[in-house]
Write an enzyme that holds these catalytic residues in place. Sequence first.
Site, short mmCIF file in Angstrom:
data_model
loop_
_atom_site.label_atom_id
_atom_site.label_comp_id
_atom_site.label_asym_id
_atom_site.label_seq_id
_atom_site.Cartn_x
_atom_site.Cartn_y
_atom_site.Cartn_z
N SER A 21 0.85 -1.20 0.00
CA SER A 21 0.00 0.00 0.00
C SER A 21 0.88 1.24 0.00
CB SER A 21 -0.90 0.01 1.25
OG SER A 21 -1.49 1.28 1.44
N TYR A 56 -1.95 -0.65 10.20
CA TYR A 56 -2.10 -1.12 8.81
C TYR A 56 -0.84 -0.78 8.02
CZ TYR A 56 -3.87 -1.33 4.01
OH TYR A 56 -4.04 -1.61 2.67
#
Length: 294
Positions: free
Chosen positions: A183, A196
């Site tokens: 990501s 995350y």
Amino acid sequence: MVPETRCLVMTGRKFSGLSAEGEEKTMEDGADRRANSREDRWSLRATTALVTGGTKGIGHAIVEELARFGAAVHTCSRNEAELSRCLQRWEAMNLKVTGSVCDVSSPVEREKLMEDVKSIFHGKLNILVNNAGTGFQSRVTDVTPEDYKLLMSTNLDSAFHLSQLAHPLLKASGIGNIVFISSMTSLIGIDTLAVYAATKGAMNQLTRSLACEWAKDNIRANCVAPGYIRTPLIEPLCENEEFVAKETNRIPLGRLGEADEVAPVVAFLCLPASCYVNGQVVVVDGGRTVNGNA
């Protein structure tokens, strides 16, 4: 001494090393043979792939992209009904896709998944795409031990463990590729996404380490780091007009991305044409992370 590695191209249903002698032979075979080589470099015919979390979002797009390039793909999902619907769709599209029900946060289920893959693909695997993951927004001070464990086990532990389990299958295939789905949050700081982002940052480094450690086994490792892509995971954010307006203003291309704009990048990293690309983190974010403008 650094071990010599060779790019491999597909010839029919067999894999062959493209050595110096092989290159010379290819030239001697004439224009027709060269045309076939180019075709082989942009095909995944006769290859096998495992894509985790392939029933929605980016994973779904990756399954279809690899299958369209000719790969036989196995995927998994926690949701049996969702998996069944997708398998019916892919069968209707004449794509070679099989599936298993699996929660990748569970070590036992990960082992069962790889046993299924080993059986279906007769002990050989060319491609592993560690795509399955989850995420949620929370301030660091509000993250519970359960929250932390869920994100780590689903996003990072699963990718590490499945890569371990897949290693002998990837090595046995003669040409292996691992692609991690990371990501852009692994590269920049964003409030409420600390845990995350940590799982994805670790994934980037795991990519680099495996690229060095497993190259001798003819296994490449690369990573794709998407930006804000319209998927079920960020659907609530996409419904927030203020958020979308703010983000599109930061993205030079002026819009959020789509899953089918990420999948071709993953496919490229699996193709023989990319055989010298190893240990890279490729960002697919419309220019969001490089934009220094206000």
